[in-house]
Each structure stands twice: as C-alpha cells, then as structure tokens.
Scaffold this motif. Structure first.
Motif, PDB file in Angstrom:
ATOM      1  N   ASP A   1       0.814  -1.222   0.000  1.00 41.50           N
ATOM      2  CA  ASP A   1       0.000   0.000   0.000  1.00 41.50           C
ATOM      3  C   ASP A   1       0.848   1.273   0.000  1.00 41.50           C
ATOM      4  O   ASP A   1       0.330   2.374  -0.171  1.00 41.50           O
ATOM      5  CB  ASP A   1      -0.936   0.037   1.222  1.00 41.50           C
TER       6      ASP A   1
ATOM      7  N   ILE B   1       3.927   5.651  -3.151  1.00 41.04           N
ATOM      8  CA  ILE B   1       4.366   6.933  -2.582  1.00 41.04           C
ATOM      9  C   ILE B   1       5.731   6.853  -1.895  1.00 41.04           C
ATOM     10  O   ILE B   1       6.038   7.663  -1.028  1.00 41.04           O
ATOM     11  CB  ILE B   1       3.307   7.523  -1.619  1.00 41.04           C
TER      12      ILE B   1
ATOM     13  N   ARG C   1       2.853  16.128  -4.063  1.00 36.31           N
ATOM     14  CA  ARG C   1       3.143  14.887  -4.785  1.00 36.31           C
ATOM     15  C   ARG C   1       4.558  14.405  -4.492  1.00 36.31           C
ATOM     16  O   ARG C   1       5.455  15.217  -4.243  1.00 36.31           O
ATOM     17  CB  ARG C   1       2.986  15.119  -6.293  1.00 36.31           C
TER      18      ARG C   1
ATOM     19  N   GLU D   1       3.012  10.661  -7.417  1.00 38.04           N
ATOM     20  CA  GLU D   1       1.721  10.348  -6.789  1.00 38.04           C
ATOM     21  C   GLU D   1       1.416  11.340  -5.676  1.00 38.04           C
ATOM     22  O   GLU D   1       2.324  11.833  -5.000  1.00 38.04           O
ATOM     23  CB  GLU D   1       1.771   8.940  -6.176  1.00 38.04           C
ATOM     24  N   ARG D   2       0.136  11.559  -5.462  1.00 37.82           N
ATOM     25  CA  ARG D   2      -0.281  12.436  -4.379  1.00 37.82           C
ATOM     26  C   ARG D   2       0.047  11.797  -3.028  1.00 37.82           C
ATOM     27  O   ARG D   2      -0.267  10.631  -2.793  1.00 37.82           O
ATOM     28  CB  ARG D   2      -1.784  12.654  -4.476  1.00 37.82           C
ATOM     29  N   VAL D   3       0.716  12.560  -2.163  1.00 32.85           N
ATOM     30  CA  VAL D   3       1.088  12.011  -0.853  1.00 32.85           C
ATOM     31  C   VAL D   3       0.181  12.520   0.264  1.00 32.85           C
ATOM     32  O   VAL D   3       0.332  12.128   1.413  1.00 32.85           O
ATOM     33  CB  VAL D   3       2.567  12.314  -0.496  1.00 32.85           C
TER      34      VAL D   3
ATOM     35  N   ARG E   1      -4.942   8.959   7.875  1.00 31.62           N
ATOM     36  CA  ARG E   1      -4.686   9.496   6.529  1.00 31.62           C
ATOM     37  C   ARG E   1      -3.699  10.654   6.626  1.00 31.62           C
ATOM     38  O   ARG E   1      -3.728  11.419   7.592  1.00 31.62           O
ATOM     39  CB  ARG E   1      -5.978  10.008   5.889  1.00 31.62           C
TER      40      ARG E   1
ATOM     41  N   TYR F   1      -3.731  10.342   2.007  1.00 37.37           N
ATOM     42  CA  TYR F   1      -3.393   8.964   1.636  1.00 37.37           C
ATOM     43  C   TYR F   1      -3.598   8.075   2.871  1.00 37.37           C
ATOM     44  O   TYR F   1      -3.059   8.366   3.935  1.00 37.37           O
ATOM     45  CB  TYR F   1      -1.929   8.926   1.196  1.00 37.37           C
TER      46      TYR F   1
END
Ligand SMILES: Nc1ncnc2c1ncn2[C@@H]1O[C@H](COP(=O)(O)OP(=O)(O)O)[C@@H](O)[C@H]1O
Ligand SMILES: [Mg+2]
Length: 313
Positions: free
Chosen positions: A147, A151, A214, A220-222, A201, A225
C-alpha cells in the motif's frame, strides 16, 4: 517555505523549550542509554514480545569486522547500521547480492571491502552520537508494504510518533525518495507527511521546509493517503515507549509487508520538523496531555485521549 513566525502563533515547540521542558524534564538521564543504543532497545522490545527486525551479525571491535562481512556474504539483503547513530547517518541498505558483492539502495555496487570499510567506520565512532567507539550491526531488511509502493522510492517508509506520558501527540510518515538512499530520514531528503491520528490518513507534506503535494519521484499524491495498519502501528509505538518508562519519546515504526508494524527505534530527543509536516504546533497538545494526567490510563484510553486532543486543535 513555511514561515516559522506564523507557526509560532500556532504553538510550535522550539528547540530550547523542548530541551528544558520535555527532554530533560520528562526523561530521567539514567534511561537514555536504553534508547540511544538500538541494540538495547531491541532487547527490551524482544523481552516484551514487540516485533523488531532480527539482528543478523554484529561487530563490537575492529577485530570482529572480518567475521561480520563473512557472515553477510551469502545474504541477498540486509541493513548495516551504527548502534548509536541518528538521522539516518551511517545506515547502509543492501537490496541484493551480486557476483562482486551487493547492490545498495541507490543501485550502487558494494564490494566486501567497501562493506568492511563501512563497518570499520561505524566501529570507530564516525556516526555515533557520542563520537566514541560504536557497535556495527546488520539486521534483516524490512520490506515495503504494497500500500506504500506508489508513494515511496528506494526504501521503506516509517511512521514517527511523538509520545508524551504514554499518549500519542502527533504522527508523521516519512517517505524515502531517490535522494534519501533507502532511508526515511528527513535529513536525507525524505518526504515528511503529517498524519491524522484518528483516520490514519496523511494531511499535508513537506520536503525540507517546502510544502509539497506529490512525491518527487513517483508523482503520486502524498496527501489524503490512507496508511496501512495505522492504528496497530500507533499501539506498537505506545507499547515500546511504555517499556522504557521515558516520558517524552519519538518512536519509529515500520509497517513490514509480512510482519506488519515493527519497532525500529526510539528517540529521547525527537526532532521538531514533525510540526512542519503537520502544519501545526506540538505545544497546545502537549499541555493538554499533561493536564489530563494520563499516568493511570490504560493503553486504549491513552490512544483515545491522544486522538481527541489532536482532533480539537
Ligand atoms: N531493517 C531495515 N529495513 C529497511 N529499512 C531500514 C531498516 N532500518 C532502517 N531502515 C531505513 O533507515 C531509516 C533510519 O533508520 P533508524 O533505525 O530509524 O535510524 P536513525 O536513528 O538513523 O533514524 C528508516 O526510517 C528506514 O527507512
Ligand atoms: Mg529513525
């Protein structure tokens, strides 16, 4: 850049106050060796059945280095580190064995001679907090949880949890980048992302003092998350901290692909950058925790208390 002056209005803890009111006031000096030495912390955790990365080999003296290298010769991956290091200094993350030796986190070739040289430097005290001779040890490499794959780059992320009197105060996850050499330390160029204690999150993130959205390598968006096994990782941090009897601690936990949350190390002088990653100060939370007199609460009650306090600031 995030202006420190505006942060101060939001209750940011500074270095002097940390040293006087928290590190010194909450942590009896005689307990420091338990956390300043990663091998001692591991022993305490093992006795309390808290998961840690098993030790593969160690060198206490220069004469032990040859043996350490020989012990690691057949292994595909491991991490070599100083027992009393900090901020990721002196940590070598080895990913696979090659004909000549090994491949490091950045794709660098490492020969047995290089490894011996690195272990010698550790034993000499080059990376030690005190500058005195140190112990070099190798432990199993922890694997990135799937998962996290989008990131992080080149290594496992960790979760830093600041704990006061057994209550979680603030958390951030640190995400390795191509610059950070397989390590999740902010000083090595990793991303720091503040985490909501209730939802697990990420909320906001920085590299150094620069806000980012990112990951610089994966794009990727951090932020926003969801972190895997977050509640369990928090419990691991609290359980390990409880074992030391220290009052103010930064606990580092890695969520391993197979083992789940594993305690990496504890810090008696946790850094202040967690406030940048969370865009908020530690002080209001620390003060409310002290007022709540959490000493008599059990672990779940302390977890709840930390979450409620974090939600209301
Ligand atoms: N066993 C391991 N497996 C994989 N990565 C590791 C391991 N140990 C350390 N690392 C990486 O190096 C970073 C720093 O390790 P840590 O033990 O916390 O030392 P330091 O005191 O220097 O911060 C971790 O956050 C992690 O990214
Ligand atoms: Mg650390």
């Amino acid at each position: 850049m995030i202006p420190w002056r505006s942060l101060r209005r939001r209750g940011v803890l500074g270095i002097n106050q940390r040293n006087i009111d928290f590190t010194t006031f909450e942590n009896p000096r005689r307990l420091y060796p338990l956390v300043d030495d990663k091998l001692k912390t591991k022993a305490i955790c093992e006795a309390a059945v808290i998961p840690v990365a098993p030790v593969l080999a160690k060198a206490e003296y220069h004469a032990d280095v040859r043996r350490l290298v020989a012990d690691l010769r057949g292994r595909g991956d491991f991490v070599l580190k100083p027992a009393t290091g900090a901020m990721g200094n002196g940590i070598l993350v080895i990913h696979e064995a090659t004909a000549e030796g090994w491949l490091g986190a950045n794709g660098r070739q490492i020969t047995p001679r290089d490894l011996a040289y690195h272990a010698e430097s550790i034993v000499s005290g080059l990376y030690a907090l005190s500058g005195r001779p140190d112990v070099a040890f190798a432990e199993e490499r922890l694997r990135i949880h799937p998962d996290f794959a989008r990131i992080a780059r080149g290594g496992v992320p960790d979760l830093r949890v600041v704990v006061l009197r057994g209550v979680p105060v603030m958390a951030m996850t640190r995400l390795p980048t191509s610059a950070s050499g397989g390590r999740a330390n902010l000083h090595q160029g990793a991303v720091g992302a503040g985490v909501d204690l209730s939802t697990g999150r990420t909320r906001s993130a920085v590299i150094g003092t620069t806000p980012i959205d990112r990951h610089p390598d994966t794009g990727e968006r951090v932020t926003d998350y969801p972190l895997p096994h977050f509640a369990e990782a928090l419990r691991t941090a609290l359980r390990a901290t409880d074992e030391t009897r220290l009052g103010y601690v930064g606990a580092d936990v890695v969520v391993d692909e197979e083992r789940g949350p594993v305690l990496l190390e504890l810090n008696a002088r946790p850094g202040l950058a967690i406030q940048l990653a969370n865009r908020g100060g530690l002080l209001p939370r620390l003060e409310r925790i002290r007022k709540a007199r959490p000493q008599t609460l059990d672990l779940e009650e302390r977890l709840d208390l930390g979450r409620r306090i974090a939600e209301s600031d």
